[in-house]
Design a protein around this motif. Structure first.
Motif, PDB file in Angstrom:
ATOM      1  N   MET A   1       0.845  -1.178   0.000  1.00 23.83           N
ATOM      2  CA  MET A   1       0.000   0.000   0.000  1.00 23.83           C
ATOM      3  C   MET A   1       0.890   1.241   0.000  1.00 23.83           C
ATOM      4  O   MET A   1       1.769   1.374   0.827  1.00 23.83           O
ATOM      5  CB  MET A   1      -0.907  -0.018   1.231  1.00 23.83           C
ATOM      6  CG  MET A   1      -1.923   1.075   1.238  1.00 23.83           C
ATOM      7  SD  MET A   1      -2.993   1.061   2.681  1.00 23.83           S
ATOM      8  CE  MET A   1      -3.934  -0.403   2.405  1.00 23.83           C
ATOM      9  N   GLY A   2       0.685   2.134  -0.926  1.00 27.13           N
ATOM     10  CA  GLY A   2       1.496   3.337  -1.018  1.00 27.13           C
ATOM     11  C   GLY A   2       1.051   4.400  -0.039  1.00 27.13           C
ATOM     12  O   GLY A   2      -0.001   4.309   0.581  1.00 27.13           O
ATOM     13  N   ILE A   3       1.846   5.405   0.065  1.00 27.70           N
ATOM     14  CA  ILE A   3       1.553   6.483   1.011  1.00 27.70           C
ATOM     15  C   ILE A   3       0.253   7.213   0.670  1.00 27.70           C
ATOM     16  O   ILE A   3      -0.525   7.519   1.557  1.00 27.70           O
ATOM     17  CB  ILE A   3       2.747   7.447   1.110  1.00 27.70           C
ATOM     18  CG1 ILE A   3       3.889   6.728   1.811  1.00 27.70           C
ATOM     19  CG2 ILE A   3       2.378   8.712   1.861  1.00 27.70           C
ATOM     20  CD1 ILE A   3       5.156   7.499   1.890  1.00 27.70           C
ATOM     21  N   PRO A   4      -0.038   7.496  -0.610  1.00 28.29           N
ATOM     22  CA  PRO A   4      -1.304   8.199  -0.866  1.00 28.29           C
ATOM     23  C   PRO A   4      -2.532   7.419  -0.381  1.00 28.29           C
ATOM     24  O   PRO A   4      -3.462   8.019   0.143  1.00 28.29           O
ATOM     25  CB  PRO A   4      -1.324   8.371  -2.380  1.00 28.29           C
ATOM     26  CG  PRO A   4       0.118   8.371  -2.762  1.00 28.29           C
ATOM     27  CD  PRO A   4       0.774   7.418  -1.809  1.00 28.29           C
ATOM     28  N   GLU A   5      -2.545   6.089  -0.529  1.00 30.09           N
ATOM     29  CA  GLU A   5      -3.682   5.305  -0.058  1.00 30.09           C
ATOM     30  C   GLU A   5      -3.786   5.345   1.463  1.00 30.09           C
ATOM     31  O   GLU A   5      -4.874   5.449   2.019  1.00 30.09           O
ATOM     32  CB  GLU A   5      -3.581   3.858  -0.539  1.00 30.09           C
ATOM     33  CG  GLU A   5      -3.705   3.686  -2.037  1.00 30.09           C
ATOM     34  CD  GLU A   5      -2.379   3.878  -2.759  1.00 30.09           C
ATOM     35  OE1 GLU A   5      -1.314   3.818  -2.109  1.00 30.09           O
ATOM     36  OE2 GLU A   5      -2.403   4.111  -3.973  1.00 30.09           O
ATOM     37  N   ILE A   6      -2.650   5.262   2.103  1.00 31.10           N
ATOM     38  CA  ILE A   6      -2.635   5.327   3.566  1.00 31.10           C
ATOM     39  C   ILE A   6      -3.142   6.692   4.032  1.00 31.10           C
ATOM     40  O   ILE A   6      -3.946   6.791   4.960  1.00 31.10           O
ATOM     41  CB  ILE A   6      -1.216   5.053   4.114  1.00 31.10           C
ATOM     42  CG1 ILE A   6      -0.828   3.605   3.868  1.00 31.10           C
ATOM     43  CG2 ILE A   6      -1.130   5.383   5.589  1.00 31.10           C
ATOM     44  CD1 ILE A   6       0.620   3.302   4.204  1.00 31.10           C
ATOM     45  N   PHE A   7      -2.667   7.748   3.367  1.00 28.21           N
ATOM     46  CA  PHE A   7      -3.103   9.091   3.748  1.00 28.21           C
ATOM     47  C   PHE A   7      -4.603   9.260   3.534  1.00 28.21           C
ATOM     48  O   PHE A   7      -5.287   9.854   4.367  1.00 28.21           O
ATOM     49  CB  PHE A   7      -2.328  10.144   2.957  1.00 28.21           C
ATOM     50  CG  PHE A   7      -2.811  11.544   3.213  1.00 28.21           C
ATOM     51  CD1 PHE A   7      -2.575  12.153   4.434  1.00 28.21           C
ATOM     52  CD2 PHE A   7      -3.515  12.240   2.254  1.00 28.21           C
ATOM     53  CE1 PHE A   7      -3.035  13.438   4.692  1.00 28.21           C
ATOM     54  CE2 PHE A   7      -3.976  13.520   2.495  1.00 28.21           C
ATOM     55  CZ  PHE A   7      -3.723  14.118   3.713  1.00 28.21           C
ATOM     56  N   LYS A   8      -5.130   8.731   2.445  1.00 19.76           N
ATOM     57  CA  LYS A   8      -6.571   8.839   2.190  1.00 19.76           C
ATOM     58  C   LYS A   8      -7.378   8.135   3.274  1.00 19.76           C
ATOM     59  O   LYS A   8      -8.404   8.648   3.724  1.00 19.76           O
ATOM     60  CB  LYS A   8      -6.916   8.248   0.823  1.00 19.76           C
ATOM     61  CG  LYS A   8      -6.482   9.099  -0.325  1.00 19.76           C
ATOM     62  CD  LYS A   8      -6.813   8.424  -1.643  1.00 19.76           C
ATOM     63  CE  LYS A   8      -6.234   9.176  -2.810  1.00 19.76           C
ATOM     64  NZ  LYS A   8      -6.493   8.507  -4.091  1.00 19.76           N
ATOM     65  N   ARG A   9      -6.909   6.977   3.708  1.00 17.71           N
ATOM     66  CA  ARG A   9      -7.615   6.252   4.769  1.00 17.71           C
ATOM     67  C   ARG A   9      -7.552   7.023   6.083  1.00 17.71           C
ATOM     68  O   ARG A   9      -8.562   7.169   6.779  1.00 17.71           O
ATOM     69  CB  ARG A   9      -7.010   4.853   4.931  1.00 17.71           C
ATOM     70  CG  ARG A   9      -7.787   4.003   5.941  1.00 17.71           C
ATOM     71  CD  ARG A   9      -7.189   2.649   6.128  1.00 17.71           C
ATOM     72  NE  ARG A   9      -5.864   2.810   6.722  1.00 17.71           N
ATOM     73  CZ  ARG A   9      -4.834   2.016   6.451  1.00 17.71           C
ATOM     74  NH1 ARG A   9      -4.954   1.029   5.620  1.00 17.71           N
ATOM     75  NH2 ARG A   9      -3.672   2.224   7.028  1.00 17.71           N
ATOM     76  N   GLN A  10      -6.381   7.537   6.418  1.00 14.65           N
ATOM     77  CA  GLN A  10      -6.242   8.303   7.650  1.00 14.65           C
ATOM     78  C   GLN A  10      -7.054   9.594   7.587  1.00 14.65           C
ATOM     79  O   GLN A  10      -7.651  10.014   8.585  1.00 14.65           O
ATOM     80  CB  GLN A  10      -4.767   8.601   7.917  1.00 14.65           C
ATOM     81  CG  GLN A  10      -3.980   7.362   8.235  1.00 14.65           C
ATOM     82  CD  GLN A  10      -2.488   7.571   8.185  1.00 14.65           C
ATOM     83  OE1 GLN A  10      -2.005   8.589   7.699  1.00 14.65           O
ATOM     84  NE2 GLN A  10      -1.736   6.590   8.678  1.00 14.65           N
TER      85      GLN A  10
ATOM     86  N   ILE B   1       1.156  17.633   5.886  1.00 18.23           N
ATOM     87  CA  ILE B   1       2.545  18.052   5.683  1.00 18.23           C
ATOM     88  C   ILE B   1       3.471  16.839   5.733  1.00 18.23           C
ATOM     89  O   ILE B   1       4.361  16.681   4.891  1.00 18.23           O
ATOM     90  CB  ILE B   1       2.973  19.088   6.748  1.00 18.23           C
ATOM     91  CG1 ILE B   1       2.302  20.414   6.507  1.00 18.23           C
ATOM     92  CG2 ILE B   1       4.486  19.279   6.742  1.00 18.23           C
ATOM     93  CD1 ILE B   1       2.578  21.436   7.589  1.00 18.23           C
ATOM     94  N   LEU B   2       3.261  15.969   6.709  1.00 17.34           N
ATOM     95  CA  LEU B   2       4.111  14.797   6.861  1.00 17.34           C
ATOM     96  C   LEU B   2       3.994  13.869   5.649  1.00 17.34           C
ATOM     97  O   LEU B   2       5.001  13.376   5.140  1.00 17.34           O
ATOM     98  CB  LEU B   2       3.755  14.044   8.139  1.00 17.34           C
ATOM     99  CG  LEU B   2       4.626  12.832   8.471  1.00 17.34           C
ATOM    100  CD1 LEU B   2       6.063  13.248   8.691  1.00 17.34           C
ATOM    101  CD2 LEU B   2       4.077  12.128   9.698  1.00 17.34           C
ATOM    102  N   ALA B   3       2.787  13.643   5.169  1.00 19.29           N
ATOM    103  CA  ALA B   3       2.599  12.766   4.009  1.00 19.29           C
ATOM    104  C   ALA B   3       3.246  13.371   2.770  1.00 19.29           C
ATOM    105  O   ALA B   3       3.935  12.665   2.012  1.00 19.29           O
ATOM    106  CB  ALA B   3       1.107  12.534   3.769  1.00 19.29           C
TER     107      ALA B   3
END
Length: 110
Positions: A1-10, A50-52
């Protein structure tokens, strides 16, 4: 799972929490507590964004062999300080402890 998917879930989880805080602010007598949670969580979401964003740039820089920049710790610290300053300046509107708890929301979600 890439960072954009993780960020969207969070992002989805934090927005759900924010909606619960807004409902709590609107329908309870604890408006200052929920206003503090809303303030802290909003800036916590900004810090997460910002972190993502910086993490993606960091990974790209490392992959290309370029110089690595900071992950934005100073920016996140400044926004947290801003939330505390606002809560301390307007204690009749924002509860300080709930603002600090709201700032921790993104770390709890992560």
């Amino acid at each position: 799972m890439g960072i954009p998917e993780i960020f969207k879930r969070q992002l989805k989880y934090i927005l759900m929490l924010l909606s619960l805080f807004v409902v709590g602010w609107g329908f309870t007598d604890y408006q200052t507590v929920f206003a503090g949670l809303i303030l802290g969580t909003s800036l916590s979401l900004y810090n997460l964004w910002i972190l993502a964003r910086r993490t993606i740039k960091f990974g790209d820089s490392v992959a290309e062999g370029r110089k690595v920049r900071s992950l934005g710790s100073l920016s996140r610290l400044a926004s947290a300080a801003l939330a505390v300053i606002i809560a301390m300046r307007y204690p009749e509107h924002f509860h300080l402890l709930s603002t600090v708890l709201g700032l921790m929301t993104s770390y709890i979600v992560i």
